[in-house]
Design a protein around this motif. Structure first.
Motif, PDB file in Angstrom:
ATOM      1  N   ALA A 455       0.830  -1.203   0.000  1.00 25.94           N
ATOM      2  CA  ALA A 455       0.000   0.000   0.000  1.00 25.94           C
ATOM      3  C   ALA A 455       0.868   1.258   0.000  1.00 25.94           C
ATOM      4  N   GLU A 456       1.884   1.264   0.853  1.00 23.94           N
ATOM      5  CA  GLU A 456       2.742   2.448   0.921  1.00 23.94           C
ATOM      6  C   GLU A 456       3.541   2.626  -0.367  1.00 23.94           C
ATOM      7  N   CYS A 457       4.009   1.526  -0.934  1.00 19.45           N
ATOM      8  CA  CYS A 457       4.722   1.626  -2.218  1.00 19.45           C
ATOM      9  C   CYS A 457       3.808   2.190  -3.301  1.00 19.45           C
ATOM     10  N   GLU A 458       2.575   1.692  -3.361  1.00 22.12           N
ATOM     11  CA  GLU A 458       1.633   2.198  -4.356  1.00 22.12           C
ATOM     12  C   GLU A 458       1.352   3.687  -4.126  1.00 22.12           C
ATOM     13  N   PHE A 459       1.209   4.070  -2.883  1.00 20.51           N
ATOM     14  CA  PHE A 459       0.976   5.480  -2.557  1.00 20.51           C
ATOM     15  C   PHE A 459       2.135   6.346  -3.025  1.00 20.51           C
ATOM     16  N   ARG A 460       3.337   5.899  -2.747  1.00 23.69           N
ATOM     17  CA  ARG A 460       4.510   6.691  -3.113  1.00 23.69           C
ATOM     18  C   ARG A 460       4.700   6.735  -4.631  1.00 23.69           C
ATOM     19  N   VAL A 488      -9.933   4.012   5.447  1.00 24.44           N
ATOM     20  CA  VAL A 488      -9.021   4.901   4.739  1.00 24.44           C
ATOM     21  C   VAL A 488      -9.673   5.269   3.408  1.00 24.44           C
ATOM     22  N   THR A 489      -9.559   6.519   3.018  1.00 22.61           N
ATOM     23  CA  THR A 489     -10.128   6.977   1.755  1.00 22.61           C
ATOM     24  C   THR A 489      -9.072   7.746   0.960  1.00 22.61           C
ATOM     25  N   ASP A 494      -2.707  10.128   3.752  1.00 24.62           N
ATOM     26  CA  ASP A 494      -1.516  10.982   3.653  1.00 24.62           C
ATOM     27  C   ASP A 494      -0.463  10.421   4.597  1.00 24.62           C
ATOM     28  N   LYS A 495       0.608  11.128   4.787  1.00 18.61           N
ATOM     29  CA  LYS A 495       1.700  10.685   5.653  1.00 18.61           C
ATOM     30  C   LYS A 495       1.191  10.302   7.035  1.00 18.61           C
ATOM     31  N   TYR A 496       0.350  11.139   7.627  1.00 16.64           N
ATOM     32  CA  TYR A 496      -0.060  10.910   9.010  1.00 16.64           C
ATOM     33  C   TYR A 496      -1.065   9.772   9.123  1.00 16.64           C
ATOM     34  N   ARG A 497      -1.931   9.620   8.126  1.00 20.81           N
ATOM     35  CA  ARG A 497      -2.847   8.481   8.170  1.00 20.81           C
ATOM     36  C   ARG A 497      -2.068   7.186   7.995  1.00 20.81           C
TER      37      ARG A 497
END
Length: 560
Positions: A455-460, A488-489, A494-497
């Protein structure tokens, strides 16, 4: 090469040589060929470095990951827990190269490498066919040891940066390799090990062995944090491995359908665990944390016979006056980060027959039959009530130090015996079911982590939609009928979520510092009683002075 006298010789040698000399004294007449008599002897040899890994997962390593970050603290509670300022030094990021947790972690890392190398050296010289074992089995045993060496070095890279790279036991007093060299060494070992390890099949239970998926996951972790380690983002490499793991290309795994299946008494059957450390009552129990976490009288809450030292707790979500810290800082406040309605946020209660609910000790402290549990310090012979606050409430009132709650400071020096919510992530049965005690294995890597990494990789990389879907796939099991009350939406991710979600799912699993560093928050963000230093060198711990004293070729990290 000859068989060494004992592992104890190795441990002593490491202690007195600053953990940089890996040779041992040995008897000339005992060799691997004569020492090993059966497959049982081979298994026993393999088992030894894994028992070290089990110890390594907790204690000082866990403390460096959690007490330096925003979720946990050991406050001074009256006459208890000041410990010469040790707990405050870690919380305020004022540690030194003489601090014990740091030395224990440096030493423990290289001890693990040495133990695995010792076993690898022996087993590589055996003719497995003499034990009715195949060459394939021998290759798999060697691969497990290489993977274990990689694990220790991966953790060492995270804590210290570059470390001496040992590839045999006759090396000593080596200088530190660079971060890049250690990174490549870990990558090489993991890549090779992956080809010689079996994949998990559906229904297989976890027994502590490293399988193919665990190696792939460690490689994904290495790439996931590569920007921190070597200054080069490798999220795409981590993304590919994480997606392959979820696609079952390295073995058959799936998310556990229940909120507590991955941590429960029988979690060796959980389909989510990629690698775990076995634990069983009176057999290599994973229980180091109990004494630190729980109050002296919490044994009455659990209906158990174990005493505690009443040290650690969650950092507070509320000020002394009861208002939330939400407008003061964006990190920490771990308890209130959980959504109301999340099964995990409930008070922990053992329900019998291996069932339990909740994950925290919070509010009035009551025995299973509803009797108030009494304090012994500030609240001597008074009912205990665990609060999500840090302050000396016992010192408020007529003729006392403070006339009103509004005057109370909230900081590391101001704890009491009922300060802070306590985590119960490892379930504890009552005495009637005592054979279940410490029956939950310790997960080292689980599939939920792979989902969050992906998830974090996809976000970045730019795909918020996929990141949201992956996190919510894990979150939903923690709510009634799988209906997430705070999903989560795309609008709120974002970073904090992300940091909140890592905190919620993996609270107390010994990883928080690493997540904060990856998000560039460890030295730049504020949390309870902690102001940012903006000193980037604190992302690495110093090389312990005791290690340098034993090997003058070791260079200290910058800034120390």
């Amino acid at each position: 090469m000859k068989k060494y006298i004992s592992i104890l010789t190795l441990s002593a040698g490491l202690i007195f040589q600053g953990c940089t000399k890996l040779d041992q004294e040995f008897y000339s007449s005992v060799t691997p060929e004569t020492f090993y008599k059966s497959e049982k002897d081979i298994k026993a040899a393999l088992f030894r470095p894994f028992t070290h890994a089990k110890w390594y997962l907790g204690e000082d390593r866990w403390r460096l990951q959690e007490y330096t970050a925003d979720n946990f603290a050991i406050t001074t509670k009256g006459r208890h827990w000041y410990n010469g300022g040790e707990n405050e030094r870690y919380h305020y990021h004022k540690w030194t190269a003489d601090d014990g947790w740091i030395w224990g972690t440096w030493r423990g890392t290289l001890m693990g490498v040495a133990l695995a190398l010792d076993t690898k050296n022996d087993l590589s010289k055996l003719d497995y066919t003499k034990f009715a074992l195949t060459a394939e089995r021998q290759n798999a045993d060697m691969a497990q040891l290489d993977a274990l060496i990689s694990y220790f070095y991966l953790r060492g890279l995270d804590y210290f940066g570059g470390m001496p790279i040992f590839e045999s036991l006759d090396q000593e007093s080596l200088p530190r390799n660079t971060e890049q060299e250690l990174f490549l060494h870990i990558e090489k070992l993991l890549t090779a090990a992956m080809n010689n390890l079996p994949a998990k099949k559906a229904g297989d239970k976890e027994e502590g062995a490293i399988r193919k998926a665990a190696v792939a996951a460690m490689l994904a972790q290495l790439y996931f944090n590569a920007e921190t380690y070597i200054g080069k983002p490798m999220y795409e490499e981590s993304r590919k491995l994480s997606q392959a793991l979820i696609n079952k290309e390295y073995g058959d795994y799936q998310l556990d359908p229940t909120w507590n299946g991955v941590h429960g008494f029988k979690n060796n059957s959980s389909p989510e665990i990629l690698w775990s450390m076995p634990s069983e009552f009176k057999m290599l129990e994973y229980n180091w944390f109990y004494a630190d976490f729980y109050h002296y009288n919490t044994r009455e809450y659990f209906s158990q016979d174990m005493g505690g030292n009443n040290g650690a707790h969650l950092t507070p979500s509320r000020k002394p006056d009861g208002t939330l810290y939400s407008s003061d800082f964006k990190l920490g406040s771990p308890y209130e980060t959980f959504t109301t309605g999340d099964f995990r946020k409930n008070p922990y209660h053992y329900l019998g027959t291996e069932n339990y609910e909740g994950m925290f000790i919070v509010g009035p402290h009551l025995s299973p039959d509803g009797k108030a549990i009494l304090g012994g310090e500030e609240y001597n012979k008074q009912p205990l009530n665990f609060v999500d606050q840090v302050a000396r409430f016992s010192e408020v009132g007529p003729g006392k130090k403070y006339s009103s709650v509004s005057q109370l400071p909230s900081k590391m020096s101001e704890g009491e015996e009922n300060t802070g919510i306590r985590l119960v992530k490892v379930p504890i049965p009552n005495l009637a079911n005592n054979t279940l005690r410490w029956g939950a294995d310790m997960p080292v890597i689980r599939l939920a982590e792979i989902y969050y990494m992906l998830a974090e990789c996809e976000f970045r990389i730019g795909d918020k939609s996929k990141a949201v879907t992956l996190i919510n796939e894990v979150r939903k099991r923690n709510f009634k009928d799988n209906i997430d009350l705070n999903p989560v939406t795309i609008a709120n991710i974002d970073k904090y979520r992300f940091l909140d979600e890592w905190s919620i799912e993996f609270i107390g699993e010994g990883r928080r510092r690493t997540d904060l560093i990856r998000w560039k928050a460890f030295t730049t963000e504020k949390w309870w009683d902690h102001s940012p230093s903006s000193s980037l060198h604190l992302n690495r711990f110093p090389v312990p002075n005791q290690a340098i004293a034993g090997n003058n070729k070791l260079e200290q990290n910058p800034g120390y």
